[in-house]
Every structure is written in C-alpha cells, then in structure tokens.
Write an enzyme that holds these catalytic residues in place. Structure first.
Site, PDB file in Angstrom:
ATOM      1  N   ASP A 143       0.808  -1.229   0.000  1.00 13.40           N
ATOM      2  CA  ASP A 143       0.000   0.000   0.000  1.00 13.40           C
ATOM      3  C   ASP A 143       0.842   1.280   0.000  1.00 13.40           C
ATOM      4  O   ASP A 143       0.341   2.342  -0.373  1.00 13.40           O
ATOM      5  CB  ASP A 143      -0.928   0.045   1.228  1.00 13.40           C
ATOM      6  CG  ASP A 143      -1.823  -1.182   1.321  1.00 13.40           C
ATOM      7  OD1 ASP A 143      -2.042  -1.831   0.291  1.00 13.40           O
ATOM      8  OD2 ASP A 143      -2.282  -1.488   2.440  1.00 13.40           O
ATOM      9  N   ARG A 282     -16.524  -4.104 -18.811  1.00 17.16           N
ATOM     10  CA  ARG A 282     -16.162  -5.298 -18.049  1.00 17.16           C
ATOM     11  C   ARG A 282     -15.288  -4.866 -16.870  1.00 17.16           C
ATOM     12  O   ARG A 282     -14.615  -3.841 -16.934  1.00 17.16           O
ATOM     13  CB  ARG A 282     -15.359  -6.286 -18.905  1.00 17.16           C
ATOM     14  CG  ARG A 282     -16.128  -6.839 -20.089  1.00 17.16           C
ATOM     15  CD  ARG A 282     -17.123  -7.913 -19.633  1.00 17.16           C
ATOM     16  NE  ARG A 282     -17.723  -8.585 -20.767  1.00 17.16           N
ATOM     17  CZ  ARG A 282     -18.823  -8.204 -21.394  1.00 17.16           C
ATOM     18  NH1 ARG A 282     -19.460  -7.104 -20.994  1.00 17.16           N
ATOM     19  NH2 ARG A 282     -19.296  -8.884 -22.411  1.00 17.16           N
TER      20      ARG A 282
END
Ligand code: F6P
Length: 367
Positions: A143, A282
């Site tokens: 992160d 998608r």
C-alpha cells in the site's frame, strides 16, 4: 546488557504478505550469522510470539530465498497480542495477550526483535517496545502508506503486476471497443492505483483521496468514444468513493485490528458506466495477485538494504526505531514517529500532476 554485545535476535513478518519479505529476512540473518549472532524465526507474525511458535534460522535456511515471494516464516493479520481473538463457548472475545508475548520473548532469550510489517505491525511494535522489548521495525506493505519512509518494499512489485495487467487489458479493450475497469488494492491510500494507473496508461484513475463525481467519469468515457477512441481503461483503488457515497466494504472481521475488508467497487463502477453511457463495460479485480510472486529488482535491492540496516541498528542497540528510505539513503526514525501519520496521495503530488498533464481524469473537475 548495557555494555554487552547482543547475541540473539528474533525476526517476524506481520500483517499481509508482500514480495520482498524473504529478501529482508536474508538481509538480516546473513550479517547476523557473520557477526556470531543466532537468529530465531518467529512463525506467523505476532501470533507465533503469543503462542510460542518459532524455528532457529541457520544460513542454509536463508540461502536462495532472495527472489522467493511470500514469507518463509508465515504471516498473519489476526495475531495482534493486544487484540487477541479467543473462543469462549460459542463466542469470540477480544482479549489482551501481550504479557504472554513478553514471556516468550524472555524465554527465548532474545536481545532484540526485528519486526517486518506495515502500519499495524508498527503500532503493535510501539506498544511492545513500551513493555520493554527491544524492537527494530522494517516497513513493508504494497500500500506504501507509511509516512516516515519514502517507499515501503512490496509496493514496486504490486505496481509492476498492475502495470502488466493494464497492458493486457489494453489489447482486449481496444479489440472489443469496451470500457475496462480494474480494481487494485491499497486500503485507504491510492498509491497503487496512481502509480499502476500511470505506468499502465489508464484513462481514469479513481483513488480514496480524491472522491469522484460520477458525471465526470461518464463524460470522460463518452468524450473518448466520440473522438474515435473506442475503449477506455479505468483503474480504481479498492478504497475509492464517489462524492456522494461511501467506500465499498466486502466484509467485516472483528478478529483483525482493522475489521474492514474493502473490495467490490469495480463492479459498481462498471455497472454505472454501462447504465449511464450505454458502452459495454467489463471489470477485473486484481486481488492477491498484487501480493504474490517474486519481488521486482527494485524491491529486492530495497529489502536487502532495509534488512542489513535493521540488523546493524540492532547490533548498535538502537531500539524502538524503524528503518526508512529518505531519498536514496536508508536511515531510521522512531517507531512512534513512523505511525503518527498515514501517507496519502495529495492532489499536488507530482505523479497526480503528471497524470493530469497527459490527460488522465481523476473523476473530478477540481484538482
Ligand atoms: O495492506 C495490504 C492489503 O493487501 C491491502 O491492500 C488490502 O486491503 C488488504 O491487505 C487485504 O487483506 P486480506 O489479504 O486480509 O484480504
């Protein structure tokens, strides 16, 4: 122990895994052995410290692991000694098992403990330091949200995976003239989406730090379509949220210090784009692919530097500190300073500005 040399160190990997953990373990253990120290590998993070699970690490155990993903010691994000889930009849209760952790540390005769982990691991390390353990922290997390270091190891490897995925999504998106939405990790920070999206040529990047406006997202996709660019790529951080909404929470698990598990925003983004633009869309959730596999060369080098620096700090008895990257140099900061603030993306960051300059939308008109 004031003037005595340290003789024995423990090492653990806490929280979610990431590429480079083994490179740090190797970076700690090899110089430790060369200096006559013994190394105890505590298994499954702080869980092993509480339950007493550990193995001796010899040279043969840390040889050949530089490029290996995961952690040879195992890891866990449910083993916080101060937030320990225990089963009472049919109920899980949270109890404090930090005294047990301290007793194991003493029973193992450790002079120091190298704790490799992210934000959660550093918070626990601070509290264990206050109880008397000699801890040196090493910052890991895909992160990249620890403020005290310019970069955590693992982040570059995750960004590499996102970039490769975006390259692949580009070819299928342009062939089928579709909008492709990819969801990446990062918790409350948008670094993976920002860096991965920039490297992978995303058209729209949505991050938690910049709440997005749905209309701006639809407009961007439609403008591209009308200009003859019949596909668009949206890179969305799992923590991204619209101006008028909340983060999408997949589950809550009280056994973890932070019970929130994010995930699912890509599906919402894809559905809304289809509904409001009529374009075929998608979505892909990249998930734990971002955490698995071999570290990149950058992460192998950073992890090795972090590991060797950490054992040097321990040998100099500079405890209660976390190693950190500052520019090109490794240094260290007090663990308490390392956890004071989360590192979040700012709209003024160069990477954001560069993205905007090449036409990327952050789903807002105000930056
Ligand atoms: O902190 C690393 C991280 O991969 C986050 O990006 C993500 O939100 C979380 O861990 C996922 O945790 P878990 O593997 O427990 O689902």
């Amino acid at each position: 122990m004031k003037n005595k040399r340290i003789k024995r160190v423990g090492i653990l990997t806490g929280g979610g895994d990431c590429p480079g953990l083994n490179a740090v373990i190797r970076g700690v253990a090899k110089p430790a052995h060369d200096n006559g120290l013994s190394v105890l590998g505590i298994q499954d993070g702080f869980e092993g410290l509480v339950t007493g699970k550990a193995i001796e690490l010899y040279n043969k155990d840390v040889s050949g692991i530089l490029a290996q993903g995961g952690s040879i010691l195992g890891s866990s994000n449910k083993g916080d000694p101060f937030h320990w889930p225990e089963q009472f009849d049919d109920e899980v209760k949270i109890v404090d098992r930090s005294e047990k952790a301290l007793r194991n540390y003493e029973a193992w005769d450790l002079d120091a403990l190298i704790a490799i982990g992210g934000d959660g691991t550093m918070h626990i390390s601070k509290k264990l330091s206050d109880m008397g353990m000699n801890i040196v922290g090493v910052p890991k997390t895909i992160d990249n949200d620890l403020d005290a270091t310019d970069q955590t190891f693992g982040h570059d490897s995750a960004v590499y995976v996102v970039t490769m995925a975006l390259d692949r999504l580009h070819t299928t998106a342009s062939t089928h003239h579709r909008v492709m939405v990819i969801e990446v990790m990062g918790r409350y920070a948008g670094w993976i989406a920002l860096h991965g999206g920039l490297a992978g040529g995303a058209d729209i990047i949505l991050i938690p730090e910049i709440p997005f406006d749905w209309e701006v997202v639809y407009d961007k996709v439609m403008q591209r379509h009308m200009r003859g660019k019949r596909f668009s790529i949206v890179c969305v951080a799992e923590g991204a949220k619209p101006l008028d909404g909340e983060m999408v929470v997949r589950a809550k698990d009280i056994k973890r210090t932070d019970p929130i598990q994010l995930g699912g925003v890509a599906e919402v983004v894809a559905e809304n784009i289809t509904r409001n633009t009529g374009l075929e869309t998608r979505y892909t959730i990249l998930g734990h692919l971002q955490r698995g596999g071999s570290p990149t060369p950058y992460d192998r080098i950073l992890s090795t530097k972090f590991g060797t620096y950490a054992i040097n700090l321990a040998m100099k008895k500079k405890f209660g500190r976390m190693v950190a990257l500052k520019g090109n140099e490794i240094s260290s900061v007090k663990i308490e300073d390392a956890i004071a603030k989360q590192k979040l993306v700012k709209p003024t960051d160069q990477a954001v500005q560069a993205a905007v300059a090449v036409g990327v939308s952050f789903g807002t008109e105000k930056l």
